[in-house]
Design a protein around this motif. Structure first.
Motif, PDB file in Angstrom:
ATOM      1  N   ILE B   1       1.148  -1.264   0.073  1.00  0.00           N
ATOM      2  CA  ILE B   1      -0.003   0.074  -0.052  1.00  0.00           C
ATOM      3  C   ILE B   1       0.821   1.182  -0.024  1.00  0.00           C
ATOM      4  N   ALA B   2       0.592   2.004  -0.923  1.00  0.00           N
ATOM      5  CA  ALA B   2       1.362   3.340  -0.898  1.00  0.00           C
ATOM      6  C   ALA B   2       0.421   4.487  -0.500  1.00  0.00           C
ATOM      7  N   GLY B   3       0.506   5.315   0.603  1.00  0.00           N
ATOM      8  CA  GLY B   3      -0.533   6.342   0.360  1.00  0.00           C
ATOM      9  C   GLY B   3      -1.950   5.951   1.498  1.00  0.00           C
ATOM     10  N   ILE B   4      -2.898   6.507   0.845  1.00  0.00           N
ATOM     11  CA  ILE B   4      -4.082   6.207   1.285  1.00  0.00           C
ATOM     12  C   ILE B   4      -5.091   5.541   0.351  1.00  0.00           C
ATOM     13  N   THR B   5      -5.757   4.447   0.913  1.00  0.00           N
ATOM     14  CA  THR B   5      -6.494   3.776  -0.015  1.00  0.00           C
ATOM     15  C   THR B   5      -7.998   3.781   0.524  1.00  0.00           C
ATOM     16  N   GLN B   6      -8.917   3.521  -0.620  1.00  0.00           N
ATOM     17  CA  GLN B   6     -10.448   3.573  -0.039  1.00  0.00           C
ATOM     18  C   GLN B   6     -10.958   2.483  -0.671  1.00  0.00           C
ATOM     19  N   ALA B   7     -11.937   1.535  -0.289  1.00  0.00           N
ATOM     20  CA  ALA B   7     -12.902   0.754  -0.888  1.00  0.00           C
ATOM     21  C   ALA B   7     -14.158   0.761  -0.170  1.00  0.00           C
ATOM     22  N   PRO B   8     -15.155   0.136  -1.291  1.00  0.00           N
ATOM     23  CA  PRO B   8     -14.974   0.207  -2.543  1.00  0.00           C
ATOM     24  C   PRO B   8     -14.818   1.175  -3.531  1.00  0.00           C
ATOM     25  N   THR B   9     -14.522   1.206  -4.792  1.00  0.00           N
ATOM     26  CA  THR B   9     -14.352   2.359  -5.538  1.00  0.00           C
ATOM     27  C   THR B   9     -15.698   2.911  -5.754  1.00  0.00           C
ATOM     28  N   SER B  10     -16.643   2.075  -6.050  1.00  0.00           N
ATOM     29  CA  SER B  10     -18.047   2.557  -6.121  1.00  0.00           C
ATOM     30  C   SER B  10     -18.890   1.409  -5.676  1.00  0.00           C
ATOM     31  N   GLN B  11     -20.437   1.782  -5.578  1.00  0.00           N
ATOM     32  CA  GLN B  11     -21.157   1.182  -4.902  1.00  0.00           C
ATOM     33  C   GLN B  11     -22.659   1.558  -5.189  1.00  0.00           C
ATOM     34  N   ILE B  12     -23.638   0.828  -5.637  1.00  0.00           N
ATOM     35  CA  ILE B  12     -25.013   1.104  -5.598  1.00  0.00           C
ATOM     36  C   ILE B  12     -25.627   0.207  -4.477  1.00  0.00           C
ATOM     37  N   LEU B  13     -26.475   0.972  -3.734  1.00  0.00           N
ATOM     38  CA  LEU B  13     -27.046   0.390  -2.561  1.00  0.00           C
ATOM     39  C   LEU B  13     -28.558   0.865  -2.510  1.00  0.00           C
ATOM     40  N   ALA B  14     -29.279  -0.114  -1.913  1.00  0.00           N
ATOM     41  CA  ALA B  14     -30.425   0.151  -1.686  1.00  0.00           C
ATOM     42  C   ALA B  14     -30.715   0.780  -0.641  1.00  0.00           C
ATOM     43  N   ALA B  15     -31.795   1.737  -0.396  1.00  0.00           N
ATOM     44  CA  ALA B  15     -31.891   2.475   0.774  1.00  0.00           C
ATOM     45  C   ALA B  15     -32.642   1.645   1.919  1.00  0.00           C
ATOM     46  N   GLY B  16     -31.900   1.876   3.064  1.00  0.00           N
ATOM     47  CA  GLY B  16     -32.105   1.296   4.119  1.00  0.00           C
ATOM     48  C   GLY B  16     -31.062   0.201   4.579  1.00  0.00           C
ATOM     49  N   ARG B  17     -30.331   0.065   3.830  1.00  0.00           N
ATOM     50  CA  ARG B  17     -29.285  -0.981   3.878  1.00  0.00           C
ATOM     51  C   ARG B  17     -28.027  -0.361   4.667  1.00  0.00           C
ATOM     52  N   ARG B  18     -27.236  -1.110   5.289  1.00  0.00           N
ATOM     53  CA  ARG B  18     -26.021  -0.740   6.131  1.00  0.00           C
ATOM     54  C   ARG B  18     -25.131  -0.745   5.339  1.00  0.00           C
ATOM     55  N   MET B  19     -24.048   0.116   5.269  1.00  0.00           N
ATOM     56  CA  MET B  19     -22.788   0.169   4.350  1.00  0.00           C
ATOM     57  C   MET B  19     -21.588   0.510   5.104  1.00  0.00           C
TER      58      MET B  19
END
Lengths: 109, 112
Positions: B1-19
């Motif tokens: 790892i170099a620096g700062i990473t995030q995951a996921p890159t993108s996500q489609i989520l239904a309302a009411g779900r936990r993420m």
């Protein structure tokens, strides 16, 4: 509340000089940053001013006047790759970084 | 790892779900931040952490929670997602609270 104002959009010609202004009214002041953000990418650091005056770094310079609540970013010898959003951000007395809405710069041939 | 990473890159989520959006940095920075960026509104601070074990609320904390169990990780949780949380989320870190912040690549979240 915090108030940081920048022009929404600017257009300039390749090879020219452009000045992007930022005025701020914040609860306290602990420094001002300029960031560059290309579309779809993360912001990247350009400059930091905490004392009055001009900071020069290559083609980019940043100026601060704390008494006037004013800063500008000066870009010289504009290149097409300089087309991006430029974000002014101020650290307030609580050490929170408050961002302006950004200035979208378009460099034309 | 170099620096700062995030995951996921993108996500489609239904309302009411936990993420949970993940953020990891390997620069041993003390301070970490979560921002959301929306068109016309700029970057707004959601939560921050000055050092491992401490967190604080930013400008728009409602509907979000964070934890900072160690120096490297700073996850952001949406307990019950709503469409207004559709945004691009950036994680950032700095070695001190008033120093230059380094940003991760962002997570594009869509809540339907």
């Amino acid at each position: 509340g915090q108030n940081i104002d920048q022009p929404t959009e600017m257009t300039a010609t390749e090879g020219a000089i452009v000045q992007i202004n930022c005025t701020y009214q914040t609860s306290g002041f602990n420094g001002l940053f300029w960031y560059q953000q290309h579309a779809g990418e993360a912001p990247t650091f350009l400059s930091y001013n905490v004392l009055d005056g001009l900071e020069e770094k290559g083609r980019f310079s940043s100026f601060l006047s704390r008494s006037k609540g004013y800063s500008y970013l000066l870009l010289k010898e504009l290149q097409m790759k300089d087309s991006a959003s430029y974000l002014c951000a101020v650290i307030d007395s609580g050490y929170a970084l408050n961002f302006g809405k950004g200035t979208s710069l378009l460099v034309t041939p | 790892i170099a620096g700062i990473t995030q995951a996921p890159t993108s996500q489609i989520l239904a309302a009411g779900r936990r993420m949970t959006l993940r953020c990891t940095q390997d620069m041993r920075h003390n301070a970490m931040y979560w921002y959301r960026q929306d068109l016309g509104l700029g970057l707004r601070l959601i939560h921050y952490s000055n050092t491992a074990g401490t967190t604080g609320k930013g400008e728009v904390p409602d509907g979000y929670s964070v934890s900072r169990a160690n120096t490297d990780d700073f996850p952001l949780t949406l307990a019950s997602a709503v469409p207004s949380q559709t945004s691009v989320y950036f994680c950032a870190s700095s070695d001190r609270i008033n120093n230059e912040q380094f940003f991760g690549p962002g997570t594009r979240l869509t809540v339907l």
